[in-house]
Design a protein around this motif. Structure first.
Motif, short mmCIF file in Angstrom:
data_model
loop_
_atom_site.label_atom_id
_atom_site.label_comp_id
_atom_site.label_asym_id
_atom_site.label_seq_id
_atom_site.Cartn_x
_atom_site.Cartn_y
_atom_site.Cartn_z
N ALA A 108 0.81 -1.21 0.00
CA ALA A 108 0.00 0.00 0.00
C ALA A 108 0.85 1.27 0.00
O ALA A 108 0.35 2.35 -0.32
N LEU A 109 2.13 1.14 0.33
CA LEU A 109 2.99 2.31 0.43
C LEU A 109 3.96 2.44 -0.75
O LEU A 109 4.82 3.32 -0.75
N LEU A 110 3.83 1.56 -1.74
CA LEU A 110 4.81 1.54 -2.82
C LEU A 110 4.52 2.52 -3.94
O LEU A 110 5.43 2.93 -4.66
N ASP A 111 3.25 2.90 -4.12
CA ASP A 111 2.86 3.65 -5.31
C ASP A 111 2.85 5.16 -5.15
O ASP A 111 2.48 5.87 -6.09
N GLY A 112 3.21 5.66 -4.01
CA GLY A 112 3.21 7.11 -3.85
C GLY A 112 3.45 7.50 -2.41
O GLY A 112 3.63 6.65 -1.54
N PRO A 113 3.46 8.80 -2.15
CA PRO A 113 3.73 9.27 -0.78
C PRO A 113 2.63 8.93 0.20
O PRO A 113 2.87 8.88 1.40
N LEU A 114 1.39 8.71 -0.30
CA LEU A 114 0.27 8.39 0.57
C LEU A 114 -0.14 6.94 0.37
O LEU A 114 -0.02 6.39 -0.73
N PRO A 115 -0.66 6.29 1.43
CA PRO A 115 -1.07 4.89 1.29
C PRO A 115 -2.15 4.72 0.23
O PRO A 115 -3.07 5.53 0.10
N SER A 116 -2.03 3.66 -0.55
CA SER A 116 -3.01 3.32 -1.58
C SER A 116 -3.17 1.81 -1.58
O SER A 116 -2.20 1.08 -1.80
N LEU A 117 -4.39 1.35 -1.33
CA LEU A 117 -4.60 -0.09 -1.17
C LEU A 117 -4.29 -0.84 -2.46
O LEU A 117 -4.72 -0.44 -3.54
N PRO A 118 -3.54 -1.96 -2.38
CA PRO A 118 -3.38 -2.81 -3.55
C PRO A 118 -4.71 -3.46 -3.92
O PRO A 118 -5.61 -3.58 -3.08
N ASP A 119 -4.83 -3.87 -5.16
CA ASP A 119 -6.11 -4.39 -5.66
C ASP A 119 -6.61 -5.56 -4.82
O ASP A 119 -7.82 -5.67 -4.56
N ARG A 120 -5.71 -6.44 -4.38
CA ARG A 120 -6.15 -7.63 -3.66
C ARG A 120 -6.68 -7.31 -2.27
O ARG A 120 -7.28 -8.16 -1.62
N ALA A 121 -6.45 -6.08 -1.78
CA ALA A 121 -6.93 -5.69 -0.45
C ALA A 121 -8.21 -4.88 -0.49
O ALA A 121 -8.81 -4.62 0.56
N VAL A 122 -8.64 -4.46 -1.68
CA VAL A 122 -9.80 -3.59 -1.78
C VAL A 122 -11.07 -4.31 -1.33
O VAL A 122 -11.96 -3.70 -0.73
N GLN A 123 -11.14 -5.59 -1.58
CA GLN A 123 -12.29 -6.38 -1.14
C GLN A 123 -11.81 -7.46 -0.18
O GLN A 123 -10.79 -8.09 -0.40
N GLY A 124 -12.57 -7.63 0.88
CA GLY A 124 -12.18 -8.61 1.90
C GLY A 124 -11.94 -7.94 3.24
O GLY A 124 -12.79 -7.97 4.13
N GLU A 125 -10.77 -7.28 3.37
CA GLU A 125 -10.40 -6.65 4.64
C GLU A 125 -9.80 -5.26 4.41
O GLU A 125 -8.71 -4.95 4.91
N PRO A 126 -10.47 -4.41 3.64
CA PRO A 126 -9.85 -3.14 3.25
C PRO A 126 -9.56 -2.20 4.41
O PRO A 126 -8.51 -1.55 4.43
N LEU A 127 -10.45 -2.11 5.39
CA LEU A 127 -10.24 -1.17 6.48
C LEU A 127 -9.06 -1.59 7.34
O LEU A 127 -8.28 -0.75 7.80
N LEU A 128 -8.90 -2.88 7.57
CA LEU A 128 -7.76 -3.36 8.35
C LEU A 128 -6.45 -3.03 7.64
O LEU A 128 -5.52 -2.49 8.26
N VAL A 129 -6.37 -3.36 6.37
CA VAL A 129 -5.13 -3.10 5.63
C VAL A 129 -4.85 -1.60 5.57
O VAL A 129 -3.70 -1.17 5.73
N ALA A 130 -5.90 -0.80 5.36
CA ALA A 130 -5.70 0.65 5.31
C ALA A 130 -5.20 1.18 6.65
O ALA A 130 -4.31 2.04 6.70
N THR A 131 -5.75 0.66 7.74
CA THR A 131 -5.31 1.10 9.07
C THR A 131 -3.85 0.75 9.31
O THR A 131 -3.07 1.57 9.81
N LEU A 132 -3.47 -0.47 8.96
CA LEU A 132 -2.07 -0.89 9.13
C LEU A 132 -1.15 -0.06 8.23
O LEU A 132 -0.04 0.31 8.65
N ALA A 133 -1.60 0.22 7.01
CA ALA A 133 -0.77 1.00 6.09
C ALA A 133 -0.56 2.42 6.60
O ALA A 133 0.56 2.95 6.53
N VAL A 134 -1.61 3.03 7.12
CA VAL A 134 -1.49 4.40 7.65
C VAL A 134 -0.54 4.41 8.85
O VAL A 134 0.31 5.31 8.99
#
Length: 701
Positions: A68-94
């Protein structure tokens, strides 16, 4: 200014001569216990300069946070995380963002997140139990029991990072908000804050796991039962703020789904249906009240609403698909956690996973129903339904024992205080008090919203400590034992460390650096070696088949792995007993690929490169191998080729048996070295380049 020199309570008084302890201090101690019980893994997690997460799945979340941190200065969820557990992954990425992707910091965040989640869950459980019973002692006991419930403790231990710990937070916050709303008759600022908290909780729950409808479902029967109590008492409709919270949560989740594409549509639709159902339930209560009907009228109307909801579900294709996948999920028992809590050890297994809280909670269930109906307190029905729901799910699959834990802890906290009061150690909890109830100043008497608690005399303190020790000691011990079974053992760590160093030194690119291992540790190896920990699917499909195939089929497996697998890790399998010598497992792990039995000629495409000090793990590289060809001695059916090999961790003799055809032998060897041919003086030199490029060597007589 409140005078705490003397505590009074409805129906009884307490002398103020005894010592007191602040409720906040007691709560901090309970939350500290939550943290301590989750730290036995700390030495296994923080090793040298690595953060070695516990078990296999946490590496998927660390990988997704990095991605989630590879594509720019701000976190951006990878496609495989958008569905399933997006809020968890976003929280960890932030939370990982300040450290950067692929750093030690991502491991630190993912390792500590379950512990933080456990503290938040325990705080919400304290609040829910206190609000339910109007007794802070029950809240403290509930938080303490949750701290040492093994099913919750090992799911939230340091380094055990998966979706469960995150789910627990939203689950406990939902219960706290509903209990708060159902126990408040006023429509003040606190009421609407609780409704807002409910909206955030149910939206967060839906966006955190694709199976969120399972966690939200208890609200359906819980609110239906609460309505049967509401119709029997006057005053404002307390279900209105609950419905408002659910509608707000559905709107919030739907907005995020539409704007960001987060979560499967079926999960969001399920929350929409719950919100609409709650509005319909409020309308039924209002209508029955205006018609001056009884609770039986409302019960009949609820049955009709239930039928309408069932029809709506069946007519919504995404929901039908979700239900079918859920049935398939519950019919699966491939992994240990997919069997029930008592599947292996019966009642003992239940105690090991659920701890003392389950013993105390079980007899509280019928009392909860009684209190809810007779005292017109619908919150008891909500807690009871949650407990029964997750109890059934845990009986089917033990993974849900963690979800059961907060509610078992709430009822267990009531049971603990009741048990202590039976021994005259504390005053009975509020639901059990009667008119004219008095209490000795020697017992811990204060409850409700008091700022401090009375400390009983030394004898009672000692007895209370013993009673608490029974509840805390066994649960804490079982939690630590389970944690120790989940940590990455030294052999796996040592092997992963060596492979990572080899890949760095030789600049091996992915997928040539892919590690094939037992699927339950596959993400561990690949995260540290090549940073790819998204899936263990390839290992699950091929590893066991490879190990237990006949060693004479190794050329076929080399063709399968060529360009796809860079390393193969074998391990000790003492639990399987005697393994046939003809298998790849025995040939590689026990003999480093050598032909020490007549029927197996050895392997020529898998080369040992490392062995741990105890020999529990061995690492092999698939190689083309060098082919040795030459004339065979007269009358021989096969020719023995042997050389001495030294690798980090082991020294051994590598032997291949080359079959003779028309007087000529031919065999592929996996190691460089000087090979002795047969029992004579002849030898052949095989170089590293010959092995790695698949060259041929001919022996001349």
């Amino acid at each position: 200014m409140t005078d705490h020199s003397e505590g009074t309570d409805e129906g009884g008084t307490v002398s103020g001569d005894g010592r007191r302890i602040r409720v906040r201090t007691a709560l901090v101690l309970a939350l500290l216990l939550v943290v301590l019980v989750r730290l036995p893994t700390i030495q296994a997690v923080f090793r040298d300069d690595w953060v070695v997460l516990v078990s296999n799945d946490p590496y998927a979340y660390r990988y997704l946070a990095d991605q989630a941190l590879l594509d720019g200065p701000l976190p951006s969820l990878p496609d495989r995380a958008v569905q399933g557990e997006p809020l968890l992954v976003a929280t960890l990425a932030v939370a990982t963002w300040p450290f950067g992707a692929g750093t030690w910091g991502s491991g630190f965040v993912v390792a500590w997140y379950p512990v933080v989640a456990a503290v938040a869950t325990a705080a919400f459980v304290y609040g829910a139990a206190t609000r339910l019973t109007d007794d802070v002692r029950v809240g403290l006991a509930s938080a303490g029991l949750l701290a040492v419930t093994p099913a919750h403790a090992y799911r939230t231990a340091l380094g055990v990072a998966d979706h469960h710990a995150f789910d627990f937070v939203w689950l406990a916050l939902t219960a706290l908000a509903v209990i708060e709303l159902l126990t408040r008759g006023e429509r003040d600022r606190r009421t609407w804050l609780a409704a807002a908290a409910l909206a955030v909780a149910v939206a967060g729950q839906s966006l955190s796991w694709e199976a969120a409808p399972l966690l939200l479902f208890p609200l359906v029967p819980g609110l239906a039962l609460a309505a049967l109590v509401e119709i029997r008492r006057p005053g404002p409709e307390r279900l209105v703020p609950v419905a408002a919270g659910l509608v707000g949560g559905a709107a919030l989740a739907h907005l995020v789904h539409v704007l960001l594409g987060w979560q499967y549509a079926a999960v969001v639709y399920a929350l929409d249906l719950l919100a609409l159902g709650s509005v319909g339930l409020v309308a039924l209560v209002v209508a029955v009240r205006r018609l001056d009907g009884s609770w039986t009228w409302l019960l009949a109307a609820e049955a009709g609403l239930g039928v309408a909801a069932a029809v709506a579900v069946r007519s919504t294709r995404p929901l039908v698909t979700e239900l079918q996948s859920g049935v398939a999920f519950f019919s699966s028992t491939q992994a240990a956690e997919l069997t029930g809590v008592g599947a292996n050890y019966g009642a003992v297994g239940v105690l090991v996973l659920l701890g003392f809280a389950s013993v105390l909670a079980a007899p509280m269930l019928p009392l909860a129903v009684t209190w809810g109906w007779r005292r017109l307190e619908p919150s008891w029905f909500v807690v009871g339904v949650y407990t029964v729901h997750f109890g059934v799910l845990a009986a089917l699959q033990r993974r849900f024992a963690g979800e059961l834990a907060p509610f078992a802890a709430i009822l267990g906290g009531v049971g603990f205080v009741m048990l202590a009061s039976w021994f005259d150690l504390v005053r009975a909890p509020a639901p059990r008090r009667t008119e004219g109830d008095t209490v000795s100043p020697a017992v811990a008497a204060d409850g409700g919203d008091g700022a401090d608690l009375a400390v009983p005399d030394r004898t009672r303190v000692a007895l209370l400590g013993g009673l608490a020790g029974v509840a805390v000691g066994a649960g804490g011990l079982y939690s630590a034992l389970i944690d120790r079974r989940l940590v990455i053992d030294d052999a796996t760590y040592e092997a992963a460390r060596w492979i990572a160093g080899y890949v760095d030194d030789h600049d091996v690119a992915y997928p040539e650096s892919y590690v094939l291992s037992k699927w339950g540790r596959n993400r561990v190896y690949n995260y540290f070696v090549n940073g790819e920990a998204a899936s263990y699917g390839y290992a699950r499909r091929h590893y066991e088949d490879f190990l237990f195939s006949n060693a004479n089929t190794e050329a076929d497996w080399y063709a399968e792995f060529d360009g796809r697998v860079g390393f193969v890790v074998t391990r000790d399998l003492p639990h399987l007993g005697l393994i046939a010598s003809s298998t790849v497992q025995s040939t590689l792990h026990d003999r480093f690929g050598s032909a020490e039995i007549r029927s197996i000629s050895g392997v020529g495409h898998f080369r040992a490169v490392f062995a741990t000090d105890d020999g529990a793990r061995k690492v092999f590289r698939p190689v083309p191998g060098a082919t040795v060809r030459g004339p065979a001695p007269t009358g021989e059916d096969d020719v023995r080729l042997a050389t001495e090999v030294s690798i980090p961790g082991a020294d051994f003799e590598y032997v291949r048996r080359a079959p003779v055809t028309d007087g000529t032998f031919e065999a592929t060897v996996a190691y460089p070295g000087t090979y002795r041919i047969g029992g004579g003086e002849e030898s052949v030199e095989i170089t590293e380049r010959m092995v790695s490029s698949g060259e041929r060597a001919t022996v001349e007589r």
